[in-house]
Design a protein around this motif. Structure first.
Motif, PDB file in Angstrom:
ATOM      1  N   ALA A 306      76.919 -39.159 -13.569  1.00 52.68           N
ATOM      2  CA  ALA A 306      77.997 -39.211 -14.558  1.00 52.68           C
ATOM      3  C   ALA A 306      79.276 -39.756 -13.951  1.00 52.68           C
ATOM      4  CB  ALA A 306      78.231 -37.822 -15.140  1.00 52.68           C
ATOM      5  N   TYR A 307      79.548 -39.412 -12.695  1.00 56.96           N
ATOM      6  CA  TYR A 307      80.752 -39.909 -12.032  1.00 56.96           C
ATOM      7  C   TYR A 307      80.673 -41.414 -11.825  1.00 56.96           C
ATOM      8  CZ  TYR A 307      84.416 -40.521  -8.535  1.00 56.96           C
ATOM      9  OH  TYR A 307      85.533 -40.958  -7.850  1.00 56.96           O
ATOM     10  N   ARG A 308      79.508 -41.886 -11.403  1.00 55.29           N
ATOM     11  CA  ARG A 308      79.354 -43.306 -11.095  1.00 55.29           C
ATOM     12  C   ARG A 308      79.271 -44.171 -12.354  1.00 55.29           C
ATOM     13  NH1 ARG A 308      80.852 -43.627  -5.813  1.00 55.29           N
ATOM     14  NH2 ARG A 308      79.493 -42.403  -4.427  1.00 55.29           N
ATOM     15  N   LEU A 309      78.588 -43.683 -13.390  1.00 57.01           N
ATOM     16  CA  LEU A 309      78.282 -44.512 -14.553  1.00 57.01           C
ATOM     17  C   LEU A 309      79.050 -44.141 -15.809  1.00 57.01           C
ATOM     18  CD1 LEU A 309      74.386 -44.706 -14.212  1.00 57.01           C
ATOM     19  CD2 LEU A 309      76.087 -46.306 -13.326  1.00 57.01           C
ATOM     20  N   ALA A 314      75.193 -41.611 -18.359  1.00 57.91           N
ATOM     21  CA  ALA A 314      74.403 -40.613 -17.630  1.00 57.91           C
ATOM     22  C   ALA A 314      73.558 -39.773 -18.578  1.00 57.91           C
ATOM     23  CB  ALA A 314      75.324 -39.714 -16.817  1.00 57.91           C
ATOM     24  N   VAL A 315      74.149 -39.363 -19.688  1.00 60.74           N
ATOM     25  CA  VAL A 315      73.396 -38.578 -20.671  1.00 60.74           C
ATOM     26  C   VAL A 315      72.227 -39.399 -21.207  1.00 60.74           C
ATOM     27  CG1 VAL A 315      73.514 -37.576 -22.999  1.00 60.74           C
ATOM     28  CG2 VAL A 315      75.291 -37.056 -21.321  1.00 60.74           C
ATOM     29  N   ASP A 316      72.475 -40.670 -21.499  1.00 64.18           N
ATOM     30  CA  ASP A 316      71.391 -41.543 -21.965  1.00 64.18           C
ATOM     31  C   ASP A 316      70.255 -41.570 -20.948  1.00 64.18           C
ATOM     32  OD1 ASP A 316      72.896 -42.168 -24.194  1.00 64.18           O
ATOM     33  OD2 ASP A 316      73.488 -44.158 -23.488  1.00 64.18           O
ATOM     34  N   ALA A 317      70.610 -41.815 -19.685  1.00 59.46           N
ATOM     35  CA  ALA A 317      69.592 -41.946 -18.639  1.00 59.46           C
ATOM     36  C   ALA A 317      68.811 -40.656 -18.446  1.00 59.46           C
ATOM     37  CB  ALA A 317      70.265 -42.368 -17.325  1.00 59.46           C
ATOM     38  N   LEU A 318      69.508 -39.531 -18.468  1.00 60.39           N
ATOM     39  CA  LEU A 318      68.848 -38.241 -18.247  1.00 60.39           C
ATOM     40  C   LEU A 318      67.926 -37.885 -19.408  1.00 60.39           C
ATOM     41  CD1 LEU A 318      71.922 -36.376 -16.743  1.00 60.39           C
ATOM     42  CD2 LEU A 318      69.818 -36.954 -15.509  1.00 60.39           C
ATOM     43  N   LEU A 319      68.383 -38.135 -20.634  1.00 60.24           N
ATOM     44  CA  LEU A 319      67.533 -37.843 -21.787  1.00 60.24           C
ATOM     45  C   LEU A 319      66.311 -38.751 -21.819  1.00 60.24           C
ATOM     46  CD1 LEU A 319      70.204 -37.255 -24.580  1.00 60.24           C
ATOM     47  CD2 LEU A 319      68.699 -35.544 -23.571  1.00 60.24           C
ATOM     48  N   ALA A 327      70.992 -33.192 -18.816  1.00 57.12           N
ATOM     49  CA  ALA A 327      71.783 -33.935 -19.809  1.00 57.12           C
ATOM     50  C   ALA A 327      72.743 -32.999 -20.523  1.00 57.12           C
ATOM     51  CB  ALA A 327      70.858 -34.620 -20.806  1.00 57.12           C
ATOM     52  N   ALA A 328      72.275 -31.815 -20.877  1.00 55.43           N
ATOM     53  CA  ALA A 328      73.133 -30.848 -21.563  1.00 55.43           C
ATOM     54  C   ALA A 328      74.303 -30.434 -20.682  1.00 55.43           C
ATOM     55  CB  ALA A 328      72.315 -29.628 -21.969  1.00 55.43           C
ATOM     56  N   GLN A 329      74.021 -30.247 -19.400  1.00 58.41           N
ATOM     57  CA  GLN A 329      75.075 -29.853 -18.461  1.00 58.41           C
ATOM     58  C   GLN A 329      76.129 -30.946 -18.324  1.00 58.41           C
ATOM     59  OE1 GLN A 329      74.537 -30.216 -14.097  1.00 58.41           O
ATOM     60  NE2 GLN A 329      74.642 -27.979 -14.084  1.00 58.41           N
ATOM     61  N   VAL A 330      75.681 -32.172 -18.154  1.00 56.22           N
ATOM     62  CA  VAL A 330      76.585 -33.292 -17.921  1.00 56.22           C
ATOM     63  C   VAL A 330      77.393 -33.638 -19.177  1.00 56.22           C
ATOM     64  CG1 VAL A 330      76.582 -35.799 -17.566  1.00 56.22           C
ATOM     65  CG2 VAL A 330      75.337 -34.320 -16.000  1.00 56.22           C
ATOM     66  N   SER A 331      76.806 -33.431 -20.357  1.00 53.02           N
ATOM     67  CA  SER A 331      77.444 -33.872 -21.596  1.00 53.02           C
ATOM     68  C   SER A 331      78.800 -33.218 -21.838  1.00 53.02           C
ATOM     69  CB  SER A 331      76.520 -33.611 -22.785  1.00 53.02           C
ATOM     70  OG  SER A 331      76.366 -32.216 -23.014  1.00 53.02           O
ATOM     71  N   THR A 332      79.019 -32.043 -21.294  1.00 52.47           N
ATOM     72  CA  THR A 332      80.292 -31.341 -21.495  1.00 52.47           C
ATOM     73  C   THR A 332      81.137 -31.293 -20.226  1.00 52.47           C
ATOM     74  OG1 THR A 332      79.198 -29.220 -21.002  1.00 52.47           O
ATOM     75  CG2 THR A 332      79.319 -29.891 -23.316  1.00 52.47           C
ATOM     76  N   TRP A 333      80.733 -32.042 -19.218  1.00 58.72           N
ATOM     77  CA  TRP A 333      81.425 -32.011 -17.916  1.00 58.72           C
ATOM     78  C   TRP A 333      82.639 -32.929 -17.947  1.00 58.72           C
ATOM     79  CZ3 TRP A 333      80.697 -35.484 -13.290  1.00 58.72           C
ATOM     80  CH2 TRP A 333      81.291 -34.951 -12.138  1.00 58.72           C
ATOM     81  N   ALA A 334      83.768 -32.427 -17.502  1.00 55.00           N
ATOM     82  CA  ALA A 334      84.976 -33.242 -17.371  1.00 55.00           C
ATOM     83  C   ALA A 334      84.945 -33.924 -16.011  1.00 55.00           C
ATOM     84  CB  ALA A 334      86.221 -32.370 -17.502  1.00 55.00           C
ATOM     85  N   VAL A 335      84.764 -35.218 -15.983  1.00 55.90           N
ATOM     86  CA  VAL A 335      84.627 -35.954 -14.729  1.00 55.90           C
ATOM     87  C   VAL A 335      85.939 -35.899 -13.950  1.00 55.90           C
ATOM     88  CG1 VAL A 335      84.140 -38.211 -13.705  1.00 55.90           C
ATOM     89  CG2 VAL A 335      82.928 -37.496 -15.777  1.00 55.90           C
TER      90      VAL A 335
END
Length: 394
Positions: A306-309, A314-319, A327-335
């Motif tokens: 998520a930081y890099r892309l 990132a959510v797209d790739a993980l799903l 994906a659920a974890q990253v979707s609400t993460w503040a980069v």
């Protein structure tokens, strides 16, 4: 289904709507708002039909102090701008000629003639604004009760009038239908090549709406089986990855996304994804995302990805990889932002220029690898990288 009336849904109480109806004198709710209200679904847009000619509509609205915008006046549409939002008012019409892409219309005062030019029976329902009485000229209520998507009249003729109705048939089937009307399905199958005559923008618009509909996965499989995609998107040959993606989205409680789902239908080839994005005239951002869905990503750590892309990519790739929890974890993460800049390194003795850029990259790589630490650990990483950089120039 005699005696059916429009339920007292909230949108009927929209501010300014009664005044608009009063100004017109004769008008009925039509189309999606009526259909969705009867299905107890949310209604986004409210449309009115009237036998009044467009210029009379404008005159009446102005007299009532309602702003009128001639958004499609050549086809009889005037937009009334209410305090609660816009409402399209369209004069009753009948088709004079059609060529599969556009229609020449004439205005009429015949409600049934207006209904007859619409695509599906469930979209040709009208309702009296005052009493809620439903006017149904082609047994749309019966079709709605069993969630059947059925063309008005001869399906082949309706498709010949507007080829986009092929895709609309499947979109409405995915959104509302349980089983397709056999005659309509056969007609769409027989005339699938007619889609080649349409602009790719119109195809993309319908397809992206279809892909996020309630029953998109099953209906997409049916379209592949029937060869609907072959003339315009021959690369779409299997629904398997879309099926897996839909399951991952549901498990992660992440809403379906049309570009992500389109990516699931395509081969994992970035160059091909770019070509298809251009073919469908997608926006630059949509094309970039579509290419990303087809691009292998060596980074496997969710937050690092998520930081890099970016979070969305990132959510797209993980799903697409079936990693719902990540994906659920990253979707609400503040980069987070890298907590140091080049100026701080220069202030600590590093010469301006490429050395600063190299040191920042090294700090960032270590910071990301350690999971984005804060406070004293960041200072330790900076001190270590800075020391190495200074030693290299002694």
């Amino acid at each position: 289904m005699d005696g059916v009336t429009l339920p007292p849904v909230e949108w009927r109480r929209r501010a300014g709507l009664d005044a608009l109806v009063d100004a017109l004198g004769e008008a009925r709710f039509v189309g999606g708002a009526v259909r969705d209200a009867l299905l107890e679904m949310p209604v986004a847009d409210v449309d009115l039909a009237t036998p009044l000619p467009p210029h009379s509509v404008i005159d009446r609205l102005k007299a009532a102090g309602i702003r009128a915008v001639p958004t499609g006046i050549e086809h009889g549409t005037v937009t009334a701008v209410l305090e609660s939002g816009p409402v399209e008012v369209t004069t009753l019409r009948r088709d004079v000629s059609t060529d599969g892409r556009r229609a020449t219309v004439a205005f009429t005062d015949d409600w049934q003639a207006d209904a007859a030019r619409r695509d599906f029976t469930i979209n040709a329902l009208y309702a009296d604004p005052g009493t809620g009485q439903i006017f149904d000229y082609f047994n749309g209520l019966d079709d709605l009760s069993v969630r059947r998507v059925r063309f008005i009249g001869d399906p082949l003729q309706r498709i010949a009038e507007d080829h986009l109705r092929i895709l609309r048939f499947f979109r409405f089937l995915a959104r509302f239908g349980d089983t397709p009307d056999p005659a309509g399905l056969d007609a769409c199958t027989a005339r699938a090549r007619d889609l080649m005559a349409l602009s790719r923008e119109r195809i993309a618009d319908e397809l992206l709406k279809l892909l996020v509909a309630r029953d998109a996965v099953r209906v997409t499989g049916l379209m592949i089986e029937r060869g609907i995609f072959a003339p315009v998107l021959p690369e779409v040959v299997s629904p398997d990855r879309l099926t897996a993606l839909a399951q991952a989205e549901a498990a992660a409680a992440i809403a379906p996304d049309p570009i992500r789902r389109l990516g699931a239908l395509l081969p994992q080839d970035p160059q091909l994804a770019e070509q298809i994005g251009a073919r469908l005239k997608l926006s630059n951002n949509q094309r970039k995302r579509l290419v990303a869905t087809a691009t292998p990503h060596p980074e496997s750590r969710p937050r690092a990805l998520a930081y890099r892309l970016g979070v969305q990519t990132a959510v797209d790739a993980l799903l697409l990889a079936g990693r719902s929890a990540d994906a659920a974890q990253v979707s609400t993460w503040a980069v987070p932002r890298l907590p140091i800049g080049g100026g701080a390194l220069v202030a600590q003795g590093l010469a301006k220029g490429p050395d600063v850029a190299r040191a920042l990259r090294a700090i960032e790589d270590q910071w990301v690898a350690e999971g984005f630490p804060e406070g004293s650990r960041v200072e330790e990483i900076v001190a270590s990288v800075l020391a190495q950089a200074l030693r290299a120039h002694r």
